[in-house]
Design a protein around this motif. Sequence first.
Motif, PDB file in Angstrom:
ATOM      1  N   ARG A 172       0.830  -1.216   0.000  1.00  0.00           N
ATOM      2  CA  ARG A 172       0.000   0.000   0.000  1.00  0.00           C
ATOM      3  C   ARG A 172       0.859   1.260   0.000  1.00  0.00           C
ATOM      4  O   ARG A 172       0.566   2.242  -0.669  1.00  0.00           O
ATOM      5  N   GLN A 173       1.936   1.245   0.794  1.00  0.00           N
ATOM      6  CA  GLN A 173       2.687   2.465   1.058  1.00  0.00           C
ATOM      7  C   GLN A 173       3.310   3.066  -0.193  1.00  0.00           C
ATOM      8  O   GLN A 173       3.338   4.291  -0.361  1.00  0.00           O
ATOM      9  N   LYS A 174       3.799   2.237  -1.101  1.00  0.00           N
ATOM     10  CA  LYS A 174       4.443   2.748  -2.315  1.00  0.00           C
ATOM     11  C   LYS A 174       3.463   3.534  -3.177  1.00  0.00           C
ATOM     12  O   LYS A 174       3.776   4.610  -3.697  1.00  0.00           O
ATOM     13  N   ILE A 175       2.271   3.008  -3.334  1.00  0.00           N
ATOM     14  CA  ILE A 175       1.254   3.704  -4.121  1.00  0.00           C
ATOM     15  C   ILE A 175       0.735   4.918  -3.355  1.00  0.00           C
ATOM     16  O   ILE A 175       0.400   5.953  -3.944  1.00  0.00           O
ATOM     17  N   PHE A 176       0.700   4.826  -2.035  1.00  0.00           N
ATOM     18  CA  PHE A 176       0.261   5.923  -1.172  1.00  0.00           C
ATOM     19  C   PHE A 176       1.083   7.187  -1.428  1.00  0.00           C
ATOM     20  O   PHE A 176       0.555   8.309  -1.389  1.00  0.00           O
ATOM     21  N   VAL A 177       2.373   7.016  -1.693  1.00  0.00           N
ATOM     22  CA  VAL A 177       3.269   8.148  -1.970  1.00  0.00           C
ATOM     23  C   VAL A 177       3.301   8.486  -3.464  1.00  0.00           C
ATOM     24  O   VAL A 177       3.170   9.652  -3.856  1.00  0.00           O
ATOM     25  N   THR A 178       3.437   7.475  -4.306  1.00  0.00           N
ATOM     26  CA  THR A 178       3.565   7.700  -5.749  1.00  0.00           C
ATOM     27  C   THR A 178       2.351   8.411  -6.331  1.00  0.00           C
ATOM     28  O   THR A 178       2.481   9.259  -7.227  1.00  0.00           O
ATOM     29  N   SER A 179       1.173   8.102  -5.834  1.00  0.00           N
ATOM     30  CA  SER A 179      -0.041   8.710  -6.367  1.00  0.00           C
ATOM     31  C   SER A 179       0.003  10.228  -6.259  1.00  0.00           C
ATOM     32  O   SER A 179      -0.445  10.943  -7.176  1.00  0.00           O
ATOM     33  N   PHE A 180       0.574  10.746  -5.173  1.00  0.00           N
ATOM     34  CA  PHE A 180       0.595  12.202  -5.021  1.00  0.00           C
ATOM     35  C   PHE A 180       1.739  12.865  -5.771  1.00  0.00           C
ATOM     36  O   PHE A 180       1.694  14.076  -6.025  1.00  0.00           O
ATOM     37  N   ILE A 181       2.742  12.107  -6.163  1.00  0.00           N
ATOM     38  CA  ILE A 181       3.728  12.639  -7.105  1.00  0.00           C
ATOM     39  C   ILE A 181       3.038  12.909  -8.445  1.00  0.00           C
ATOM     40  O   ILE A 181       3.218  13.969  -9.065  1.00  0.00           O
ATOM     41  N   ILE A 182       2.211  11.968  -8.872  1.00  0.00           N
ATOM     42  CA  ILE A 182       1.472  12.100 -10.128  1.00  0.00           C
ATOM     43  C   ILE A 182       0.488  13.271 -10.063  1.00  0.00           C
ATOM     44  O   ILE A 182       0.394  14.083 -10.994  1.00  0.00           O
ATOM     45  N   ILE A 183      -0.246  13.391  -8.955  1.00  0.00           N
ATOM     46  CA  ILE A 183      -1.245  14.455  -8.810  1.00  0.00           C
ATOM     47  C   ILE A 183      -0.577  15.832  -8.819  1.00  0.00           C
ATOM     48  O   ILE A 183      -1.053  16.767  -9.483  1.00  0.00           O
ATOM     49  N   THR A 184       0.517  15.975  -8.086  1.00  0.00           N
ATOM     50  CA  THR A 184       1.222  17.260  -8.025  1.00  0.00           C
ATOM     51  C   THR A 184       1.738  17.664  -9.398  1.00  0.00           C
ATOM     52  O   THR A 184       1.592  18.819  -9.816  1.00  0.00           O
ATOM     53  N   LEU A 185       2.345  16.720 -10.118  1.00  0.00           N
ATOM     54  CA  LEU A 185       2.879  17.002 -11.446  1.00  0.00           C
ATOM     55  C   LEU A 185       1.771  17.410 -12.416  1.00  0.00           C
ATOM     56  O   LEU A 185       1.879  18.422 -13.115  1.00  0.00           O
ATOM     57  N   GLY A 186       0.701  16.626 -12.470  1.00  0.00           N
ATOM     58  CA  GLY A 186      -0.398  16.934 -13.381  1.00  0.00           C
ATOM     59  C   GLY A 186      -1.056  18.261 -13.071  1.00  0.00           C
ATOM     60  O   GLY A 186      -1.436  19.019 -13.980  1.00  0.00           O
ATOM     61  N   SER A 187      -1.214  18.592 -11.785  1.00  0.00           N
ATOM     62  CA  SER A 187      -1.829  19.854 -11.392  1.00  0.00           C
ATOM     63  C   SER A 187      -0.998  21.044 -11.852  1.00  0.00           C
ATOM     64  O   SER A 187      -1.531  22.029 -12.385  1.00  0.00           O
ATOM     65  N   ALA A 188       0.316  20.976 -11.637  1.00  0.00           N
ATOM     66  CA  ALA A 188       1.195  22.081 -12.034  1.00  0.00           C
ATOM     67  C   ALA A 188       1.221  22.262 -13.546  1.00  0.00           C
ATOM     68  O   ALA A 188       1.259  23.400 -14.051  1.00  0.00           O
TER      69      ALA A 188
END
Length: 452
Positions: A84-100
Amino acid sequence: MTTGASIRLDDAPLNKFHIKIAGLTFGAHFTDGYIIGVIGFALTLIQPQMGLTPLWVGLIGSSALIGLFLGSLVLGWVSDYIGRQKIFVTSFIIITLGSALQFFVDTPVELFLCRVLIGIGLGGDYSVGHTMLAEFAPRKHRGVLLGSFSVIWTFGYVAASFVGFFMQNLGPDAWRLMLATSALPAFLILILRIGTPESPRWLISKGRKDEALAIVQKHVGPNVVLDDEAEVDSHKKRSFMALFSKDMRKRTAFNSLFFVCLVIPYFAIYTFLPSILNLMGLSENFGTDLLLNVILIVGAMLGIWFTVIFSRRGFLIYSFIFLSVMLVLLSVLPTSASFLMILVFAGFTLIMSAVSNLVGVFPAESFPTEIRSLGVGFATSMSRLGSAIGTFLLPISTASFGIQFSTMGLAIVLIIGTIVSIAWAPETKNLTLTEAATKDERTVKTALKEEK
């Protein structure tokens, strides 16, 4: 070494760690609500600037939901394998990048792709976030914690409404900054999630019992044990087909269908809320927005209370019935009856916000550990596919057939949800997570009797 009498993880007292995991998980829902809410205001500026057709308005409005479908389906499945933990962190890398990246887009295609990317991150986080919190939370507080997702989502949506309302007059390019602001909460959540421990239930399913016990005793309590999980040897149990096995297919169907039937009208209406209000003949202004946002927040808070005092099954069924009646009324009332329409729409908004708490509760409680993220992810992906289709079709439907015809179509969706819930909704309140996710209905009934 433990001290005092041993207690099960499901019966451990709520502590700061539980609140921390809940807060980090809620962050995804705040961001999701913000992203969905702000696009409605941004589109009012983007549409004339880019000359968007109703087709492109529908595609961009539903783009994050399309990404949510993909992310929930794929990343939920992956997390059952890698943790769970790996996706828990990776998902917000994707969200931050896409938002910017939204700040720099120049074409509808670029904006569509950025928001699909954001949706993929959100989808992965939905499947893993619900799972992480369910696997740590004590059963006494599990329903409230999981149900509170809706409250936080609502706060995100309301925050987006205020940001959109005040920024839309800053100029024709204000939409760029408006959309890119979602990168700020996403980046903050990403930083705070670094170092989050792995789910001990997942670790036990992989045979890593010592690591699981160390995490439980460090973060939950030195005398806390986890004795109702077992190692899973068969990889077949983590395949998609496991969701459609004889034991699981009814739960898979129920969680997917009730979720779909709730979110199709929710996202379809609230993604295009300013336009919907105008088509209903209701004035869209700051006062109207403030009133509806207050109702959304009150409804979400009411939903937490209802989750505590009512059965899960009863709360869901009666909410579906009420919402169906409200949308039927909206579809037949004349636009001249504006005061009555406001009352009906307010009632719809209140209960829709309240019952949405259950979309965070039922899926996480319905599947065993070895396929929990997969099950939550699949139900979420189906709901986002349905809501993406509904959000895509709504502007086309209202332009071609009018708002009343479109509202009646959404009412039919809610009626289907009512039938599905009456036929298949289980009762999971007061059960341990293992009991709630059991394949044996007799075990569930026995556990419920013992609780009484």
